[in-house]
Design a protein around this motif. Sequence first.
Motif, PDB file in Angstrom:
ATOM      1  N   LEU A 297      -2.307 -11.315  11.852  1.00  0.00           N
ATOM      2  CA  LEU A 297      -0.933 -10.909  12.154  1.00  0.00           C
ATOM      3  C   LEU A 297      -0.624  -9.514  11.610  1.00  0.00           C
ATOM      4  CD1 LEU A 297       1.123 -14.170  11.484  1.00  0.00           C
ATOM      5  CD2 LEU A 297       0.683 -13.078  13.685  1.00  0.00           C
ATOM      6  N   MET A 298      -1.147  -9.256  10.421  1.00  0.00           N
ATOM      7  CA  MET A 298      -0.835  -7.996   9.751  1.00  0.00           C
ATOM      8  C   MET A 298      -1.889  -6.925  10.025  1.00  0.00           C
ATOM      9  SD  MET A 298       2.020  -8.535   8.499  1.00  0.00           S
ATOM     10  CE  MET A 298       3.018 -10.020   8.479  1.00  0.00           C
ATOM     11  N   LYS A 299      -2.642  -7.097  11.094  1.00  0.00           N
ATOM     12  CA  LYS A 299      -3.661  -6.109  11.424  1.00  0.00           C
ATOM     13  C   LYS A 299      -3.032  -4.741  11.681  1.00  0.00           C
ATOM     14  CE  LYS A 299      -7.231  -5.130  14.877  1.00  0.00           C
ATOM     15  NZ  LYS A 299      -7.881  -5.624  16.129  1.00  0.00           N
ATOM     16  N   ASP A 300      -1.958  -4.731  12.468  1.00  0.00           N
ATOM     17  CA  ASP A 300      -1.269  -3.452  12.736  1.00  0.00           C
ATOM     18  C   ASP A 300      -0.664  -2.873  11.468  1.00  0.00           C
ATOM     19  OD1 ASP A 300      -1.937  -3.649  15.367  1.00  0.00           O
ATOM     20  OD2 ASP A 300      -0.033  -4.583  15.972  1.00  0.00           O
ATOM     21  N   VAL A 301      -0.181  -3.780  10.604  1.00  0.00           N
ATOM     22  CA  VAL A 301       0.413  -3.291   9.347  1.00  0.00           C
ATOM     23  C   VAL A 301      -0.654  -2.625   8.492  1.00  0.00           C
ATOM     24  CG1 VAL A 301       1.616  -3.978   7.237  1.00  0.00           C
ATOM     25  CG2 VAL A 301       2.216  -5.042   9.423  1.00  0.00           C
ATOM     26  N   ARG A 302      -1.848  -3.247   8.446  1.00  0.00           N
ATOM     27  CA  ARG A 302      -2.927  -2.642   7.655  1.00  0.00           C
ATOM     28  C   ARG A 302      -3.324  -1.283   8.218  1.00  0.00           C
ATOM     29  NH1 ARG A 302      -5.153  -7.740   7.974  1.00  0.00           N
ATOM     30  NH2 ARG A 302      -6.740  -6.980   9.433  1.00  0.00           N
ATOM     31  N   GLU A 303      -3.400  -1.233   9.546  1.00  0.00           N
ATOM     32  CA  GLU A 303      -3.746   0.059  10.157  1.00  0.00           C
ATOM     33  C   GLU A 303      -2.666   1.097   9.854  1.00  0.00           C
ATOM     34  OE1 GLU A 303      -4.277  -0.777  14.254  1.00  0.00           O
ATOM     35  OE2 GLU A 303      -6.214  -1.806  13.997  1.00  0.00           O
ATOM     36  N   THR A 304      -1.424   0.642   9.943  1.00  0.00           N
ATOM     37  CA  THR A 304      -0.323   1.567   9.621  1.00  0.00           C
ATOM     38  C   THR A 304      -0.370   1.991   8.162  1.00  0.00           C
ATOM     39  OG1 THR A 304       1.056   0.475  11.285  1.00  0.00           O
ATOM     40  CG2 THR A 304       2.179   1.853   9.669  1.00  0.00           C
ATOM     41  N   ARG A 305      -0.714   1.025   7.282  1.00  0.00           N
ATOM     42  CA  ARG A 305      -0.814   1.349   5.857  1.00  0.00           C
ATOM     43  C   ARG A 305      -1.895   2.404   5.616  1.00  0.00           C
ATOM     44  NH1 ARG A 305      -1.611  -3.434   3.977  1.00  0.00           N
ATOM     45  NH2 ARG A 305       0.535  -3.891   3.367  1.00  0.00           N
ATOM     46  N   ILE A 306      -3.043   2.233   6.300  1.00  0.00           N
ATOM     47  CA  ILE A 306      -4.133   3.216   6.145  1.00  0.00           C
ATOM     48  C   ILE A 306      -3.677   4.593   6.635  1.00  0.00           C
ATOM     49  CG2 ILE A 306      -6.449   3.824   6.937  1.00  0.00           C
ATOM     50  CD1 ILE A 306      -7.045   0.787   7.024  1.00  0.00           C
ATOM     51  N   LYS A 307      -2.995   4.583   7.796  1.00  0.00           N
ATOM     52  CA  LYS A 307      -2.492   5.861   8.314  1.00  0.00           C
ATOM     53  C   LYS A 307      -1.494   6.485   7.346  1.00  0.00           C
ATOM     54  CE  LYS A 307      -3.062   4.552  13.168  1.00  0.00           C
ATOM     55  NZ  LYS A 307      -2.344   4.226  14.444  1.00  0.00           N
ATOM     56  N   SER A 308      -0.622   5.631   6.767  1.00  0.00           N
ATOM     57  CA  SER A 308       0.366   6.141   5.811  1.00  0.00           C
ATOM     58  C   SER A 308      -0.312   6.739   4.589  1.00  0.00           C
ATOM     59  CB  SER A 308       1.317   5.021   5.386  1.00  0.00           C
ATOM     60  OG  SER A 308       2.017   4.507   6.484  1.00  0.00           O
ATOM     61  N   ILE A 309      -1.392   6.063   4.138  1.00  0.00           N
ATOM     62  CA  ILE A 309      -2.108   6.587   2.964  1.00  0.00           C
ATOM     63  C   ILE A 309      -2.754   7.929   3.291  1.00  0.00           C
ATOM     64  CG2 ILE A 309      -4.073   6.168   1.444  1.00  0.00           C
ATOM     65  CD1 ILE A 309      -3.410   3.167   1.614  1.00  0.00           C
ATOM     66  N   VAL A 310      -3.340   8.019   4.513  1.00  0.00           N
ATOM     67  CA  VAL A 310      -3.959   9.286   4.916  1.00  0.00           C
ATOM     68  C   VAL A 310      -2.917  10.387   4.985  1.00  0.00           C
ATOM     69  CG1 VAL A 310      -5.146  10.473   6.791  1.00  0.00           C
ATOM     70  CG2 VAL A 310      -5.861   8.178   6.135  1.00  0.00           C
ATOM     71  N   ILE A 311      -1.771  10.064   5.607  1.00  0.00           N
ATOM     72  CA  ILE A 311      -0.688  11.062   5.699  1.00  0.00           C
ATOM     73  C   ILE A 311      -0.186  11.428   4.314  1.00  0.00           C
ATOM     74  CG2 ILE A 311       1.678  11.426   6.514  1.00  0.00           C
ATOM     75  CD1 ILE A 311       0.952   9.641   8.926  1.00  0.00           C
ATOM     76  N   ALA A 312      -0.050  10.404   3.438  1.00  0.00           N
ATOM     77  CA  ALA A 312       0.426  10.663   2.081  1.00  0.00           C
ATOM     78  C   ALA A 312      -0.535  11.577   1.323  1.00  0.00           C
ATOM     79  CB  ALA A 312       0.618   9.355   1.327  1.00  0.00           C
ATOM     80  N   VAL A 313      -1.864  11.343   1.532  1.00  0.00           N
ATOM     81  CA  VAL A 313      -2.859  12.196   0.869  1.00  0.00           C
ATOM     82  C   VAL A 313      -2.744  13.631   1.368  1.00  0.00           C
ATOM     83  CG1 VAL A 313      -5.338  12.634   0.644  1.00  0.00           C
ATOM     84  CG2 VAL A 313      -4.457  10.315   0.385  1.00  0.00           C
TER      85      VAL A 313
END
Length: 782
Positions: A297-313
């Motif tokens: 269910l949270m697959k998209d959330v995990r992908e979004t989290r990874i993208k957010s971390i990349v953007i944050a970095v």
Amino acid sequence: MKGFGIYKSKKYLQRVLISIMLSMVIVLIALTLVNTYVLEQSVRRNQEQSNLKVLSQIQYNLSYMNEIISHLSNYVNKDNQIAAMLFDQKLPKMDWIRGYNRLQSYMDSSSFLHSIAVYNHTQNEIYATSTPFLLDGGITKAKIRSWLFDPNEPHSTSRLIPVSLEREDGQIDVFAYLVTNSLKPFSRSESAIILYIKSDWVFNSLKKMDAVSSQEGGEIYIADQDGQLFSSDLTQASAGASEKEQIKQLVEKDKRAYSKTSGFVVGSIDKQKHLISYMDDGVRNWTIIYVQSYDKLMKDVRETRIKSIVIAVVFLLIAIGISIWLSYKLYTPIERMLRRIRLQLPDKRGSGQAQPAYEGDEFHLMSDNYMRLSHKLQEISSEQIVNKYYLRKFLTDSSLFTHHDMLELIQKHGLDISVSDEIVVCVLKIDNYEMFDRNTTGTSKKMYSFAIVNIAHEIMSRSYPCEAVEVRGDHVVLIVSRGAEDEKLSFGQVVPLISEIQQTIEHYYNLSLSCGVSDPFQQFPYISTAYNQAQQLCMYKIIVGNKAIITSDQVQPNLTSKQSVIPDIIERRLTEALKKGQMSEAGSELEKAFTMLAKFQYDDMLRALSNLAWAMKNAAAEIANNRLIKLDVDLEYATRMIEEKESLEEMYITLLSLCAKICEGQRPASMERNDMILETIKELIEQKYADINLSQQSIASTVKLTSAYIGKLFKDSTGVSITEYMNDVRLRHAQQLLENDDYTVIDIMEKCGYANPSYFFRLFKGKFGSTPKEYRMKKSIS
């Protein structure tokens, strides 16, 4: 390495940089975590709402299926051919065949039927339509009998009951639906029809809705009233006993905790996180359970989290660059200050001593330097206070000191005064000081005095040994000397330097200064005498005006003048000209008086000016006492003028203006009388305009004069007759009443002294171009 060493030495810069970077890192990390948490909660809420809709639809479908089966069971139960199989004690073979064929026809017409069984309680016999029942040698029949007559589990009628008819793995393959003639649970003492419903037909809609509603491939379970779980996946036993038990415990725990019939719970099943949605089916006492993998269910959330971390970095790297730039930007003023401070720090390298390592950051260095300078400034300030004290003492009481004593004090305190040659004293005064004192705050006055002292000292000390000091707050004194070692140096540059001081102060502070310069002297005890002389010379700006530089040579005629009073004949002629209203004669005598005043000594000048002003005041008072009309002249100002004005030219212009006012009031008596009559007539008209009987005759009677005389006098003076003036006053009042009050036009006419409406309307239209009613209407619209 060198750059790193420089950076390492800047401890305050390190703190600023680290503080800004940490702040940005914390903010970015917190923002990322909050965003992903909010996103996860939002996805979970949306999924829960979606699951609730799916479970509601499943519940509806089960109810609809139950209704279809109920209708079919009624048809079967009421069928006469099947009734023989239900109740006959001995069933003929033909009736058995006809009944079997009838059951088979129901099977053919209903695709969801797996088989139909009939229990005849009189024969204690079971009849069924399925092939295994007929061909397996009684195994299926034994299963049906064992399930049907289970004493530990009485079966409800008209309810779908999950059973395992052909499978051995515990999974259900059909749903049994019992039909009897009573609504009580089934017993062996009554006949019954058993409809076996295909489990595929029941679960088919569930599987389809699962596929449509979610991409995550969740699994649907049905829990019966005993808590046993049945899966919609009949091809494999996907959930073991332990998994089912964990699901059941999670659902029952949530039900007990919140006492609700539907809900959601997130829990661990075999060490994997799942979202479990459930809803009770009140008709069949079932619970519909929908189990989904939380990770899927949270697959998209995990992908979004990874993208957010990349953007944050990425933004973090940008923030680090901005932090470095901003830190150096903020640090630049401190670095400039440090460079200046380091220039002021004592350098011990010339003495062979190593510069000690400094502990602490840049602000500690600044603080220590500030304390060092503060102590030094206090020492200098204390010394300056002592120096200023002796300078003021020399100026006011130099006669109390001997030349030798003053010489020692000058040398002891390091005063910049030559001890071997001539000295002059210069007094600098602010022009128009009374106005400056009224309009300037105490703090600003101190600032101006400080500026004048420092600027004057700096400019004068370029050419001469000089000391400057403020005295009594209203003037600055310069003690200027020249050394005997420089014989070519004279006091010829003092006046140009003072002029430069005046221009500088006026340019930066918009203040005008006048200066008195004393004669040179050699003995120190004469400083007080020279100071008094410079003050007296400064007073003679009354003759030369503001921004003057006055020496004794310029005012020598005044200093040696023996004349101290203005001749009586000039004062007498001036007062006579004022009484007669002869302005040219008065101005001529006043000019003569001021020409003589400009040659007096200062004190005699003030005394003579005061006497002249009192003479003019007395003449004006005498004129005012003998006139019918009040003389509009401020007599007190004549005596105050001497205190407010600083130059003879200003005083002359003021007294000349006073003469003009006095002479203007000296008109013939007949003119005064006529003016008084005219003012009386106008005042009577203003007071009695509302009186209908007011006329030229009534006014003449009031003032005790003939009507013809006052009519001619008024016409000659104003250009209009008394009647025309009276109508003008009345119409103006009518205009005001029309604009501001709600009176009728007739009332206004009467209030303004008119009795004839047509006469009033004609006069009003002649003056304002419209009738009173039209005028009011236009004003109300506008």
